[in-house]
Write a protein that holds these residues in place. Structure first.
Motif, PDB file in Angstrom:
ATOM      1  N   ARG B 143     -32.797 -35.163  -1.711  1.00 42.55           N
ATOM      2  CA  ARG B 143     -31.578 -35.599  -2.378  1.00 42.55           C
ATOM      3  C   ARG B 143     -31.440 -34.921  -3.740  1.00 42.55           C
ATOM      4  NH1 ARG B 143     -27.925 -39.521  -4.283  1.00 42.55           N
ATOM      5  NH2 ARG B 143     -28.571 -39.965  -6.388  1.00 42.55           N
ATOM      6  N   PHE B 214     -21.650 -33.535  -9.244  1.00 45.86           N
ATOM      7  CA  PHE B 214     -22.932 -33.698  -8.562  1.00 45.86           C
ATOM      8  C   PHE B 214     -22.764 -33.389  -7.082  1.00 45.86           C
ATOM      9  CE2 PHE B 214     -25.957 -36.439  -6.225  1.00 45.86           C
ATOM     10  CZ  PHE B 214     -27.139 -35.885  -6.693  1.00 45.86           C
ATOM     11  N   ASP B 216     -23.633 -34.097  -3.631  1.00 47.52           N
ATOM     12  CA  ASP B 216     -24.251 -35.175  -2.866  1.00 47.52           C
ATOM     13  C   ASP B 216     -24.626 -34.647  -1.497  1.00 47.52           C
ATOM     14  OD1 ASP B 216     -25.113 -37.637  -1.959  1.00 47.52           O
ATOM     15  OD2 ASP B 216     -23.117 -38.247  -1.319  1.00 47.52           O
ATOM     16  N   PHE B 223     -19.174 -34.584  -6.183  1.00 47.04           N
ATOM     17  CA  PHE B 223     -18.447 -35.663  -6.840  1.00 47.04           C
ATOM     18  C   PHE B 223     -18.326 -35.320  -8.311  1.00 47.04           C
ATOM     19  CE2 PHE B 223     -19.829 -37.720  -2.989  1.00 47.04           C
ATOM     20  CZ  PHE B 223     -18.735 -38.494  -2.657  1.00 47.04           C
ATOM     21  N   LEU B 228     -18.341 -40.384 -11.414  1.00 47.36           N
ATOM     22  CA  LEU B 228     -19.671 -40.969 -11.223  1.00 47.36           C
ATOM     23  C   LEU B 228     -19.857 -42.172 -12.139  1.00 47.36           C
ATOM     24  CD1 LEU B 228     -21.778 -37.680 -11.181  1.00 47.36           C
ATOM     25  CD2 LEU B 228     -20.996 -39.005  -9.212  1.00 47.36           C
ATOM     26  N   SER B 229     -20.705 -43.075 -11.699  1.00 52.53           N
ATOM     27  CA  SER B 229     -20.928 -44.255 -12.523  1.00 52.53           C
ATOM     28  C   SER B 229     -22.264 -44.161 -13.251  1.00 52.53           C
ATOM     29  CB  SER B 229     -20.867 -45.526 -11.676  1.00 52.53           C
ATOM     30  OG  SER B 229     -21.512 -45.320 -10.451  1.00 52.53           O
ATOM     31  N   THR B 230     -22.343 -44.813 -14.393  1.00 48.01           N
ATOM     32  CA  THR B 230     -23.618 -44.958 -15.087  1.00 48.01           C
ATOM     33  C   THR B 230     -24.108 -46.381 -14.866  1.00 48.01           C
ATOM     34  OG1 THR B 230     -22.237 -45.223 -17.033  1.00 48.01           O
ATOM     35  CG2 THR B 230     -23.502 -43.211 -16.889  1.00 48.01           C
ATOM     36  N   PRO B 231     -25.405 -46.553 -14.798  1.00 47.80           N
ATOM     37  CA  PRO B 231     -25.917 -47.883 -14.452  1.00 47.80           C
ATOM     38  C   PRO B 231     -25.883 -48.850 -15.630  1.00 47.80           C
ATOM     39  CG  PRO B 231     -27.733 -46.384 -14.842  1.00 47.80           C
ATOM     40  CD  PRO B 231     -26.475 -45.570 -14.993  1.00 47.80           C
ATOM     41  N   TYR B 252     -27.829 -39.215 -14.439  1.00 44.25           N
ATOM     42  CA  TYR B 252     -28.273 -40.476 -13.836  1.00 44.25           C
ATOM     43  C   TYR B 252     -28.348 -40.427 -12.322  1.00 44.25           C
ATOM     44  CZ  TYR B 252     -28.537 -43.372 -17.986  1.00 44.25           C
ATOM     45  OH  TYR B 252     -28.925 -43.926 -19.168  1.00 44.25           O
ATOM     46  N   GLN B 253     -27.673 -39.442 -11.723  1.00 44.49           N
ATOM     47  CA  GLN B 253     -27.745 -39.363 -10.264  1.00 44.49           C
ATOM     48  C   GLN B 253     -29.182 -39.201  -9.779  1.00 44.49           C
ATOM     49  OE1 GLN B 253     -25.574 -39.852  -7.791  1.00 44.49           O
ATOM     50  NE2 GLN B 253     -24.267 -40.636  -9.411  1.00 44.49           N
ATOM     51  N   ALA B 256     -32.602 -41.987 -12.266  1.00 44.75           N
ATOM     52  CA  ALA B 256     -31.983 -43.297 -12.068  1.00 44.75           C
ATOM     53  C   ALA B 256     -33.020 -44.408 -12.112  1.00 44.75           C
ATOM     54  CB  ALA B 256     -31.258 -43.314 -10.727  1.00 44.75           C
ATOM     55  N   PRO B 257     -32.598 -45.591 -12.535  1.00 44.20           N
ATOM     56  CA  PRO B 257     -33.513 -46.734 -12.535  1.00 44.20           C
ATOM     57  C   PRO B 257     -33.651 -47.327 -11.132  1.00 44.20           C
ATOM     58  CG  PRO B 257     -31.362 -47.436 -13.259  1.00 44.20           C
ATOM     59  CD  PRO B 257     -31.266 -45.954 -13.042  1.00 44.20           C
ATOM     60  N   ASP B 279     -36.925 -43.381 -12.068  1.00 44.51           N
ATOM     61  CA  ASP B 279     -36.852 -42.090 -12.753  1.00 44.51           C
ATOM     62  C   ASP B 279     -36.018 -42.187 -14.027  1.00 44.51           C
ATOM     63  OD1 ASP B 279     -38.059 -40.313 -10.540  1.00 44.51           O
ATOM     64  OD2 ASP B 279     -36.554 -41.486  -9.497  1.00 44.51           O
TER      65      ASP B 279
END
Lengths: 181, 371, 550
Positions: B143, B214, B216, B223, B228-231, B252-253, B256-257, B279
C-alpha cells in the motif's frame, strides 16, 4: 459439406472485412469509430440515460449521478460484465424517449427536471424491470468503488461521512511484547 | 487443403500489412503534438483531455510515456480486438522509465527525492533482515511501499517467512524506487478548465495543487490532497491539535495512527487513536499543530536548517536548536522534536534569568503505546 | 500417476485441516482444489466485486463462466443461475475456500445443538435428528482448532456455552462504538452480551500481525493477513511437511471405485482441462455441502448406480444453511466509527429454552455496512430513488445499527441437492440442482428472533427500526451450507458414520459441513474445523493400525 464450406467462406469474408476495417481505421485515424467517450452507448442514449440517472441521484450540494461518473460506470460495464443487459438498455432507453415524445413531444433529455421526475416515476410503474436495472446500476455507480468509473473522487463516500482512503496505521513489527507465536 | 493454404496466405499477408502499416501510422500518432494523435483513438481521448487541463498541457505523450514497438503493437491489438481494460493504467514495468522522464524537467526535485528516504528501492525495503526476521511480509506492505507494483507480495519477495534469505523476484526491480514520483503526484489531473464538481468538495477546503495526490493502490487511482482527510488524534484523553494543512493529509496516508490496541488504556477508555501509535509522527507539545511540511522538505524529507526558521538564535536557555538531539527515533531524548514539551526543560516553571538549566534525562512516554 | 495415500478434494476449512493432519502424520497427500490460490491483491477491497457483494462477479470464485447451478423455485420452476447471482448458494472456490474471505465468526456450538431431537422432538415435516457425537466428544478438537487457526474473543460474558478447558488464545479486539452502545442495552434487558469469537488476530499470533480494523472485512481477503483461514494456517503447514501436494484449478469429476466397491482414486480435470486419474488408498471429500453431494452423486458405477454412498437415497438431502433475520435500528446520534470489522457483540441467551420454539439462534451486530450495502436498508417509507433517497443515505449511513442472527434451521429431507438432468458445467458434468424450502417452524423462530433484535435496538436508543424477517421461497444454504451427507449410526438415515466414513465404503470419507446433522444457531466454520480435526484423528489412528488395506 455444404455447411462447412459456407462456414469457411463466411469466416474468410468476415476476416477480410475485419482486416480492411482495421486497416482503414488505422489509416484514417479511427474516424469511423465511436468518437465519444463511450464504449457502448451512443450519444443519444447517453443523454437519455443521464436524464434518468440524474433523477435517481439528483444534484444537491453533492454531485448528481452523471456528475459523479455513473454513466462511465454503466457504459464500461455494458461493454464488460453487464453485456447481458445491453438489449434491456437499448430497448428501455428508446422506450423512455418514446414515452417522452408521446407525453411532451420532446426527447427526455430536453424536458424540465420536474417533467423528467414524472417521467421516471412513470417508467418505474410501466417498465419496472428496466427501471430496477437502471436504479441498481446507478446506485452501484454512485456508491460503489471509484475504480469502476463512478463515484468520482469517492465523493459519495465523503458525502456519507467516510474518509477515503481511510487513514489507518498498522501495527509495528517490533511493538508488541509477549506475543504468542 | 488448397483452400486452407489460400486462406492462410491471405491471413498472413493481411497481418503483415497491418503490422507494418499500423506501426508506421501509429508512430505518427504517438509523436503528434500534444497527444492529438493518441486522443484520436477514443480509448485514450479522455486521458489525453485531462492532461490538457493541467500544468502538463503542453507536454506530448511521448515526453513521459515510453512507446516501443512492442507497446505500439500491443495498443494496436487492443484497439482492434476491443479488449480494452476497464480503466487504462500505467503498467508497473513502465514506471521506472516514467520516473526518469520526470527527472528530465524536474531535476532539482528529483535530486532531493533521490537523496531522501522516500527513494528507497524495493530491495532496501523488502529484503531488510531486521524487519523480515520479526514480521511476515504481507500484501498490505505494498500500500505504501510499492503502490505501483501490480502483483501480490508473493510475486515480489520470496520466501514469505521469517527465516530468509529474502530476494526480490522480478529481475531488475530490486534497484528500482518503491515509491516513485507518482506515489504523491498525479499528472493526468483535471484542471480548472474542466467543470469538475466532485473534486470541489474538499475536506480541507483550502486550495492545494491538484498534482499533489495520493496514489491509492486499491482503487488504482489518485486522490487529490484536498480530498484527503487528516485524523483526529489524542494524547490520552486530550484531543491533540493537528494542522489543517491539506498538503500533510498526503503524509498521513502512510504515516497514520492505529486504532487503540485491545486492552490498552486508550481502548478501555475509548479515547480514540493516539499520537505516536502505528506509523503516526504527529508533533505535540511545543510543536503541536505544526504541519509536517513546515519542517520537512517535501522531496527529501530532511529538516536541515528548518529549526532556524523559527529559532534564529540561541534560545533563552543558551542552547543551539541545531545541535540538539532532536531525532524522532530517539524517544529518550528530551529534545525529541515531535514530542518536546515546555515542561521537559522548564520543570519548575519559566526561569527568571538566562541560565543553563540542568537537563535531566527523562523518558518521554507516549500514552496508549504500551499497556 | 504415482499412487498416494490420500486424496483430499477441496482445500477449504475442512480440507486444509485434513491435509495438514494427514501429512504431518506421514501420509502422502494430494490436495485438489478447483479454484486458484488468491491473495488480497486479487480483490483490493473492491466493494462491487467480492464474495459478499457480487454485482460485478465473485472475487474468489467460482467464475461466472461455465459454472451454473439450477435452483428449483416452486413459484417459477427451475432457474439456471450464475455463481455471482443470488440464489446460487455460493461458497468461494479457492484455496482456503470460504475461510479466505469469511467474516470469521468462529463459534462453538452448544451442547444442546448436538441433541436437538432428544430435547425438542422432531417438528412435523422435519428430519430433525441428534448427532452421533456430543459436544464433549468435540470439545478437545474445538480447542485445537481455536489454537491452531487462531481465535480471538471472549465468551465469559455468556453462561450458556458448554464447558471448556482453556480460554481462547487471543483477547477480543477493542470494542467499537456499536459494542459500547449495545452492551449496556443488552444488560438492561437482562441479557448476557459477550465478545464474538473470531478467527482474527487481535494481537500478533502465529507470526502474523493483528487486525488493522479496516472497513472491508466479510467478503474480502485480509491485506494484513490477520484473518485466519486454512490458506494461511494449516495449508502452509501441510505443504511444509513435504508430504502434501496442492493442485489448484483441478476439478474433481468422480470418485473411482474398484470392482469390490472400494475407492481407488479420483478422476479430475486439471488446469488445462485434461482428465487425470490420481490413484490412492483413501479419498476424503471436503468440497462443501453442495459440491460434496454433487461429487458423490456424479460418482456412478455398477455397484453404485445412484452415486457412491447413496444406497439409501440420503446423499444431498437435509440441505440447510441459515435463515437470517433481524432488524436495523436508526439513531439520532452517530453509531458508526469506521472501526472494523464491525461485528463485535453477541447474545446467546436465545439459542435454547424458549417455550414453544425448537431452538433459536445467536444475535449479533452486523459487520460494517459499506455504502453500497445500505441502499436498500433505509428507514421505512424512504423513497427508492431521488433526492429523498440520497438525503436518507447521508442522514442515516453513520446512524444505524443492524442486529441479526442465524436461526438454527429445522432440517427437511426434501431440501436437497440432486443432479440437474439438462444443465452441465464447462467440463460436461451434470450440475447441482437445489430444491426444497425452509421448514415453516424455522420461519416462526426467525420472526421471534427479529422481534428480539428490534427490542434490543430500541433499548439502545433506536428512534425507528426496520424488521427483516422474510420468507424466501427457496432453501437458504450459501456459505453456511451443511447437512447433505449427514453423519449417523443408522446407514438408512445417514451417509457417514461418526468418524465421517461413508457407510458403504470404508476408505471414503466426507469431512466438511455436509456431515452436520443440524447446523446450530451459529456460523458453522469452527465446528467444521473441529470435526475435521476429530475425523482426521480417528482416520490417522485407523491408518496406523490397518493402513486401510483390505
Amino acid at each position: 459439406m455444404q455447411s462447412s464450406r459456407d462456414g469457411v467462406s463466411l469466416t474468410r469474408r468476415q476476416f477480410v472485412a475485419a482486416g480492411a476495417m482495421g486497416g482503414a481505421a488505422l489509416a484514417v485515424g479511427c474516424t469511423g469509430h465511436n468518437q465519444g467517450d463511450w464504449d457502448f452507448l451512443n450519444d443519444e442514449q447517453a443523454r437519455t440515460l443521464t436524464a434518468i440517472c440524474d433523477q435517481i441521484v439528483p444534484a444537491d450540494d453533492f454531485p448528481s449521478a452523471s456528475q459523479a461518473g455513473v454513466l462511465t460506470y454503466i457504459d464500461r460495464q455494458l461493454a464488460r460484465h453487464y453485456r447481458r443487459h445491453r438489449n434491456a438498455y437499448r430497448d428501455g432507453l428508446s422506450s423512455a424517449d418514446a414515452m417522452s415524445w408521446q407525453r411532451h413531444g420532446r426527447d427526455m433529455a430536453a424536458l424540465s427536471a420536474p417533467q423528467q421526475a414524472q417521467l421516471v416515476a412513470a417508467i418505474e410503474k410501466e417498465n419496472s424491470a428496466f427501471f430496477n436495472l437502471v436504479r441498481s446500476h446507478t446506485l452501484e455507480g454512485y456508491y460503489g468503488a471509484p475504480r469502476h468509473g463512478g463515484n468520482r473522487d469517492a465523493v459519495s463516500w465523503r458525502m456519507v461521512g467516510m474518509g477515503e482512503p481511510p487513514v489507518r496505521g498498522r501495527a509495528q513489527y517490533d511493538e508488541r511484547k509477549g506475543a504468542a507465536s | 487443403m488448397m483452400r486452407f493454404f489460400k486462406f492462410a496466405g491471405i491471413a498472413v499477408g493481411l497481418a503483415a500489412v497491418l503490422a507494418v502499416g499500423g506501426t508506421y501510422s501509429a508512430s505518427w500518432y504517438y509523436t503528434s503534438q500534444y497527444g492529438q494523435g493518441c486522443a484520436s483513438c477514443h480509448e485514450m481521448a479522455a486521458y489525453v483531455r485531462v492532461v490538457h487541463g493541467a500544468p502538463h498541457r503542453t507536454t506530448g505523450c511521448m515526453d513521459c510515456h515510453e512507446a516501443s514497438l512492442s507497446t505500439k503493437l500491443r495498443h494496436m491489438r487492443i484497439h482492434i480486438f476491443g479488449t480494452v481494460p476497464e480503466a487504462i493504467k500505467l503498467r508497473d514495468v513502465d514506471v521506472p522509465a516514467m520516473t526518469s522522464n520526470c527527472k528530465s524537467c524536474h531535476q532539482h526535485e528529483y535530486a532531493n527525492w533521490h537523496a531522501g528516504p522516500h527513494s528507497a528501492t524495493y530491495s532496501q525495503i523488502f529484503t531488510d533482515p531486521v524487519h523480515n526476521s520479526k514480521r511476515m511480509l504481507m500484501d498490505d506492505c505494498l500500500r505504501c511501499h510499492g503502490s505501483y507494483f501490480s502483483g501480490a507480495i508473493r510475486d515480489l519477495v520470496q520466501p514469505l517467512n521469517t527465516k530468509g534469505p529474502w530476494r526480490v523476484i522480478p529481475s531488475g526491480l530490486g534497484d528500482q524506487a518503491a515509491m516513485p514520483c507518482m506515489t504523491c503526484h498525479q499528472v493526468h489531473s483535471e484542471g480548472a478548465q474542466e467543470t469538475r464538481p466532485a473534486s470541489r468538495i474538499s475536506v480541507a477546503g483550502a486550495a492545494v495543487p491538484d498534482s499533489l495526490a495520493f496514489y491509492d493502490r486499491r482503487e488504482t487511482l489518485h486522490f487529490a490532497a484536498a480530498s484527503l482527510s487528516t485524523p483526529q488524534l489524542h494524547d490520552g484523553s486530550r484531543t491533540v491539535t493537528v494542522s489543517h494543512d491539506p498538503r500533510q493529509a498526503l503524509c498521513y496516508q502512510c504515516h497514520a495512527p492505529r486504532e487503540p490496541e485491545a486492552g490498552s488504556m486508550a481502548a478501555i477508555n475509548a479515547w480514540g487513536p493516539q499520537v505516536g501509535s502505528g506509523d503516526d509522527r504527529t508533533p505535540m507539545g511545543v510543536h503541536e499543530g505544526i504541519s509536517c511540511v513546515a519542517c520537512h522538505d517535501g522531496h527529501n524529507e530532511n529538516t536541515r536548517a528548518s529549526c532556524k526558521t523559527c529559532h534564529p538564535q540561541m534560545s533563552n536557555c543558551g542552547l543551539d536548536a541545531e545541535k540538539m538531539d532532536t531525532t524522532y527515533a530517539n524517544s529518550a531524548s528530551v529534545h525529541n522534536i515531535h514530542w518536546v514539551k515546555c515542561t521537559d526543560c522548564h520543570q519548575h516553571g519559566i526561569p527568571q534569568v538566562k541560565a543553563k538549566p540542568a537537563i535531566k534525562a527523562k523518558v518521554i512516554t507516549t500514552p496508549g503505546m504500551d499497556g | 500417476m504415482k499412487k498416494v495415500n490420500a486424496v483430499v478434494v477441496g482445500a477449504g476449512a475442512a480440507g486444509g485441516i485434513v491435509a495438514k493432519e494427514l501429512s504431518t502424520a506421514g501420509l502422502s497427500v494430494v490436495l485438489l482444489e478447483r479454484g486458484r490460490w488468491y491473495t488480497a491483491n486479487d480483490c483490493r477491497k473492491d466493494d462491487l466485486r467480492n464474495q459478499r457483494t457480487t454485482v460485478l462477479g465473485n472475487a474468489f470464485g467460482p467464475d461466472d463462466e461455465g459454472n451454473p447451478r439450477v435452483v428449483w423455485d416452486p413459484q417459477t420452476g427451475p432457474r439456471t443461475l450464475l455463481p455471482s447471482e443470488g440464489g446460487y448458494q455460493n461458497n468461494a472456490a479457492c484455496v482456503g475456500g470460504g475461510t479466505l474471505s469469511y467474516g470469521a465468526m468462529a463459534w462453538r456450538y452448544m451442547p444442546q445443538d448436538f441433541r436437538m431431537r432428544s430435547i425438542y422432538g422432531a417438528p412435523a415435516g422435519s428430519s430433525l435428528e441428534d448427532w452421533p457425537i456430543t459436544y464433549d466428544d468435540l470439545e478437545p478438537w474445538y480447542e485445537k482448532a481455536e489454537y491452531e487457526i487462531g481465535i480471538s474473543g471472549d465468551y465469559s460474558g455468556s453462561p450458556f456455552f458448554g464447558p471448556r478447558k482453556r480460554p481462547l488464545p487471543m483477547p477480543p479486539l477493542a470494542p467499537n462504538r456499536e459494542f459500547q452502545i449495545l452492551e449496556p442495552a443488552a444488560k438492561r434487558l437482562g441479557l448476557h452480551p459477550f465478545h464474538i469469537p473470531m478467527a482474527r488476530n487481535s494481537v500478533p499470533y502465529n507470526g502474523r500481525g493483528p487486525c488493522m480494523r479496516c472497513r472491508w472485512c466479510v467478503g474480502f481477503a485480509c491485506e494484513v493477513d490477520a484473518k485466519n483461514g486454512s490458506q494461511n494456517t494449516v495449508i502452509p503447514t501441510a505443504l511444509a511437511t513435504g508430504n502434501c501436494e496442492l493442485r489448484t484449478e483441478c476439478m474433481a469429476k468422480e470418485i473411482l471405485t474398484d470392482d469390490r466397491g472400494r475407492a481407488r482414486g479420483v478422476a479430475y480435470f486439471d488446469a488445462d482441462g485434461r482428465l487425470q486419474e490420481q490413484p490412492c488408498d483413501i479419498v476424503i471429500v471436503s468440497a462443501c455441502a453442495i459440491e460434496s453431494a454433487r461429487l458423490l452423486l456424479n460418482s456412478k458405477s455398477r455397484l453404485f448406480p445412484n452415486g457412491i454412498g447413496n444406497r439409501h437415497d440420503q446423499v444431498g438431502r437435509h440441505l440447510q444453511g441459515h435463515h437470517y433475520t433481524g432488524a436495523v435500528g436508526f439513531f439520532d446520534f452517530d453509531t458508526y466509527d469506521d472501526v472494523g470489522p464491525g461485528a463485535s457483540i453477541a447474545v446467546a441467551d436465545y439459542n435454547h429454552g424458549t417455550p414453544g420454539l425448537c431452538g433459536g439462534g445467536a444475535l449479533c451486530n452486523e459487520f460494517i455496512r459499506l455504502p453500497i450495502q445500505m441502499i436498500d436498508r433505509l428507514p421505512v417509507n424512504t423513497p427508492r430513488w431521488g433526492l429523498a433517497h440520497k438525503k436518507a443515505m447521508r442522514s442515516f449511513y453513520k446512524r444505524n445499527i443492524a442486529v441479526m442472527g442465524p436461526t438454527q434451521p429445522i432440517p427437511m429431507a426434501d431440501a436437497r441437492i440432486t443432479l440437474d438432468p439438462a444443465v452441465r458445467d464447462k467440463w460436461g458434468m451434470q450440475v447441482a440442482r437445489i430444491s426444497g424450502n425452509v421448514h415453516p417452524h424455522t420461519f416462526e423462530i426467525g420472526i421471534v428472533q427479529a422481534q428480539r433484535s428490534e427490542a434490543w435496538l430500541k433499548e439502545a436508543g433506536a428512534v425507528s427500526t426496520v424488521v427483516n424477517a422474510g420468507r424466501p421461497t427457496t432453501v437458504s444454504a450459501g456459505q453456511h451450507q451443511a447437512g447433505t451427507c449427514r453423519m449417523g449410526n443408522d446407514p438408512q438415515g445417514s451417509v457417514v458414520n461418526r468418524n465421517c466414513q461413508v457407510h458403504d465404503v470404508d476408505n471414503l470419507f466426507v469431512i466438511d459441513g455436509s456431515v452436520h446433522v443440524t447446523n446450530g444457531g451459529f456460523n458453522p466454520a469452527l465446528t467444521i474445523m473441529a470435526i475435521a480435526y476429530f475425523a482426521s484423528d480417528s482416520l490417522v489412528r485407523n491408518w496406523n493400525a490397518t493402513g486401510f488395506r483390505s
